[in-house]
Scaffold this active site. Structure first.
Site, mmCIF file in Angstrom:
data_model
loop_
_atom_site.group_PDB
_atom_site.id
_atom_site.type_symbol
_atom_site.label_atom_id
_atom_site.label_comp_id
_atom_site.label_asym_id
_atom_site.label_seq_id
_atom_site.Cartn_x
_atom_site.Cartn_y
_atom_site.Cartn_z
ATOM 1 N N ASN A 242 24.002 30.680 -52.742
ATOM 2 C CA ASN A 242 24.333 29.842 -51.573
ATOM 3 C C ASN A 242 24.356 28.364 -51.947
ATOM 4 O OD1 ASN A 242 24.656 31.266 -48.815
ATOM 5 N ND2 ASN A 242 23.019 32.413 -49.833
ATOM 6 N N HIS B 134 19.459 33.681 -43.011
ATOM 7 C CA HIS B 134 18.734 34.948 -43.110
ATOM 8 C C HIS B 134 19.736 36.110 -43.091
ATOM 9 C CE1 HIS B 134 15.328 37.627 -42.831
ATOM 10 N NE2 HIS B 134 15.986 38.311 -41.911
ATOM 11 N N GLU C 203 27.691 35.122 -45.781
ATOM 12 C CA GLU C 203 26.852 33.911 -45.798
ATOM 13 C C GLU C 203 27.612 32.706 -46.337
ATOM 14 O OE1 GLU C 203 22.411 35.893 -46.438
ATOM 15 O OE2 GLU C 203 23.326 34.786 -48.069
ATOM 16 N N LEU D 275 7.305 26.972 -44.520
ATOM 17 C CA LEU D 275 6.933 25.560 -44.430
ATOM 18 C C LEU D 275 5.945 25.398 -43.275
ATOM 19 C CD1 LEU D 275 10.525 24.102 -44.908
ATOM 20 C CD2 LEU D 275 8.664 24.050 -46.586
HETATM 21 C C1 GRF Z 1 20.353 34.973 -49.229
HETATM 22 O O1 GRF Z 1 20.943 36.227 -49.133
HETATM 23 C C2 GRF Z 1 19.704 34.574 -47.932
HETATM 24 O O2 GRF Z 1 20.144 35.288 -46.838
HETATM 25 C C3 GRF Z 1 18.243 34.865 -48.145
HETATM 26 O O3 GRF Z 1 18.027 34.705 -49.514
HETATM 27 C C4 GRF Z 1 19.206 34.973 -50.229
HETATM 28 C C5 GRF Z 1 19.347 33.916 -51.260
HETATM 29 O O4 GRF Z 1 20.357 34.209 -52.176
HETATM 30 N N1 GRF Z 1 17.448 33.988 -47.313
HETATM 31 P P1 GRF Z 1 20.870 33.107 -53.181
HETATM 32 O O5 GRF Z 1 19.660 32.589 -53.947
HETATM 33 O O6 GRF Z 1 21.525 32.020 -52.378
HETATM 34 O O7 GRF Z 1 21.833 33.808 -54.074
#
Ligand code: GRF
Length: 187
Positions: free
Chosen positions: A16, A107, A172, A91
């Site tokens: 991400n 999430h 995402e 946090l």
């Molecule tokens: C994501 O799938 C998010 O939904 C969750 O943690 C994952 C992180 O993946 N909170 P990355 O490190 O961004 O690949």
């Protein structure tokens, strides 16, 4: 447009983070990623921050006052928004209060369903028809703040944890940037 300074918190792969960095290259995207904070020295996402020459801070969440140290770094870098992208630590209420600005999280479920860990396993066990992902405001309670954006897709009979994760993460990569645009459009 004047971009807001953002800090992305990670603990793992950082896909991400990579996607947000890509989107932030667009001059009309409302944020600039100025800082990455990571609590895991083995996280693959560290390489993404390094490759993109983003200022990086590794934090030891076992050390006393680690949140105070983070707050100092955030202030020094004039950070307006924290994006939690796979950051595996809650946090504290005092941290959120002292920072006093926006903190958002992504999430991998349709919140308020399936808060917490092992999301895909629980979604399949529960025989859900649909799943998706949610960007929400962060409070001291796990995965419980106001929902900013949520998108879904149908689960197919042959889906397993691996395919659900892949599909959810692909979603995402659209939903996180879109939520950020939505936040700044509403101001
Ligand atoms: C994501 O799938 C998010 O939904 C969750 O943690 C994952 C992180 O993946 N909170 P990355 O490190 O961004 O690949």
């Amino acid at each position: 447009m004047v971009k807001k300074n953002a800090c992305v918190f990670i603990s793992g792969t950082g896909s991400n983070l990579k996607n947000l960095l890509k989107r932030a290259r667009d001059y009309s995207f409302p944020i600039k990623i100025k800082l990455v904070i990571c609590n895991n020295k083995k996280a693959l996402g560290l390489q993404i921050a390094k490759k993109n020459s983003i200022r990086l801070h590794l934090v030891d969440t076992k050390s006393r006052n680690f949140e105070k140290k983070i707050l100092k770094i955030l202030r020094e870098n004039n950070i307006s928004i924290i994006c939690l992208a796979g950051y595996m630590k809650i946090l504290s209420k005092s941290f959120l209060k002292e920072f006093g600005k926006k903190v958002i999280n992504i999430h991998p479920s349709l919140l308020p369903k399936f808060k917490g860990l092992n999301t895909f396993e629980r979604i399949l066990k529960n025989r859900e028809v649909m799943t998706g992902c949610t960007v929400h405001a962060v409070t001291e309670n796990l995965d419980a703040g106001k929902i900013i954006l949520r998108k879904s897709f149908y689960i197919k009979p042959k889906d397993n944890e691996i395919s659900l994760k892949r599909k959810t993460q692909n979603l995402e990569y659209n939903v996180f940037p879109e939520a950020i645009i939505k936040i700044y459009r509403n101001i």
